[in-house]
Every structure is written in C-alpha cells, then in structure tokens.
Design a protein around this motif. Structure first.
Motif, PDB file in Angstrom:
ATOM      1  N   LEU A  92       0.817  -1.212   0.000  1.00  0.00           N
ATOM      2  CA  LEU A  92       0.000   0.000   0.000  1.00  0.00           C
ATOM      3  C   LEU A  92       0.852   1.265   0.000  1.00  0.00           C
ATOM      4  O   LEU A  92       0.446   2.295  -0.525  1.00  0.00           O
ATOM      5  CB  LEU A  92      -0.946   0.002   1.204  1.00  0.00           C
ATOM      6  N   ARG A  93       2.018   1.207   0.607  1.00  0.00           N
ATOM      7  CA  ARG A  93       2.902   2.376   0.688  1.00  0.00           C
ATOM      8  C   ARG A  93       4.183   2.147  -0.122  1.00  0.00           C
ATOM      9  O   ARG A  93       5.270   2.524   0.286  1.00  0.00           O
ATOM     10  CB  ARG A  93       3.224   2.671   2.146  1.00  0.00           C
ATOM     11  N   TRP A  94       4.052   1.543  -1.285  1.00  0.00           N
ATOM     12  CA  TRP A  94       5.186   1.147  -2.110  1.00  0.00           C
ATOM     13  C   TRP A  94       6.099   2.329  -2.434  1.00  0.00           C
ATOM     14  O   TRP A  94       7.317   2.231  -2.332  1.00  0.00           O
ATOM     15  CB  TRP A  94       4.692   0.479  -3.387  1.00  0.00           C
ATOM     16  N   ASP A  95       5.517   3.463  -2.833  1.00  0.00           N
ATOM     17  CA  ASP A  95       6.334   4.626  -3.206  1.00  0.00           C
ATOM     18  C   ASP A  95       7.181   5.114  -2.032  1.00  0.00           C
ATOM     19  O   ASP A  95       8.363   5.423  -2.192  1.00  0.00           O
ATOM     20  CB  ASP A  95       5.441   5.772  -3.702  1.00  0.00           C
ATOM     21  N   THR A  96       6.584   5.177  -0.863  1.00  0.00           N
ATOM     22  CA  THR A  96       7.316   5.613   0.330  1.00  0.00           C
ATOM     23  C   THR A  96       8.411   4.625   0.686  1.00  0.00           C
ATOM     24  O   THR A  96       9.518   5.016   1.076  1.00  0.00           O
ATOM     25  CB  THR A  96       6.340   5.765   1.513  1.00  0.00           C
ATOM     26  N   THR A  97       8.113   3.344   0.554  1.00  0.00           N
ATOM     27  CA  THR A  97       9.096   2.302   0.858  1.00  0.00           C
ATOM     28  C   THR A  97      10.308   2.414  -0.064  1.00  0.00           C
ATOM     29  O   THR A  97      11.458   2.388   0.398  1.00  0.00           O
ATOM     30  CB  THR A  97       8.457   0.911   0.726  1.00  0.00           C
ATOM     31  N   ILE A  98      10.066   2.553  -1.348  1.00  0.00           N
ATOM     32  CA  ILE A  98      11.162   2.662  -2.325  1.00  0.00           C
ATOM     33  C   ILE A  98      11.969   3.939  -2.075  1.00  0.00           C
ATOM     34  O   ILE A  98      13.203   3.929  -2.153  1.00  0.00           O
ATOM     35  CB  ILE A  98      10.612   2.625  -3.765  1.00  0.00           C
ATOM     36  N   LYS A 158      15.974   4.181  -1.261  1.00  0.00           N
ATOM     37  CA  LYS A 158      16.899   5.031  -2.025  1.00  0.00           C
ATOM     38  C   LYS A 158      17.684   5.951  -1.096  1.00  0.00           C
ATOM     39  O   LYS A 158      18.895   6.131  -1.262  1.00  0.00           O
ATOM     40  CB  LYS A 158      16.134   5.865  -3.051  1.00  0.00           C
ATOM     41  N   GLN A 159      16.998   6.550  -0.129  1.00  0.00           N
ATOM     42  CA  GLN A 159      17.676   7.444   0.815  1.00  0.00           C
ATOM     43  C   GLN A 159      18.701   6.655   1.652  1.00  0.00           C
ATOM     44  O   GLN A 159      19.780   7.173   1.943  1.00  0.00           O
ATOM     45  CB  GLN A 159      16.664   8.112   1.732  1.00  0.00           C
TER      46      GLN A 159
END
Length: 55
Positions: free
Chosen positions: A36-42, A46-47
């Motif tokens: 559900l929070r794929w973008d935040t996880t990726i 990256k950070q």
C-alpha cells in the motif's frame, strides 16, 4: 482444484501452533502495508543507499 488448494492451506494453518499462526498473520499484514505504501518504501530505500554511499 482451487477449492482443494484453499482447503489444504486452511487445514495446514489450523495445524500450526498459536505462535506460528501469529507470525503468518503478521507477515501478511506487513506485506499488505508495504504494498500500500510502495512509493514511500522505495523512497526510503533510495535514501538509505544514498546515506551509506556518502551522498
């Protein structure tokens, strides 16, 4: 065919210990949360790699 597989999985789940059942449920909830929070996880990954590479 599908009904048989679901029935087999349900039987295997019922045979697990309470601790193992909890772990299975927790893993499913965590996977759903990640999806559900794929973008935040990726972005966090990256950070993290940026931090350890000195950027």
């Amino acid at each position: 065919m599908i009904k048989g597989k679901i029935s087999k999985l349900a039987d295997e789940f019922r045979a697990l210990s309470p601790t193992a059942k909890g772990m299975v449920v927790l893993c499913i909830i965590l996977i759903i949360g990640i999806l559900l929070r794929w973008d935040t996880t990726i972005e966090g990954i990256k950070q993290g790699f940026g931090f350890f590479s000195g950027k």
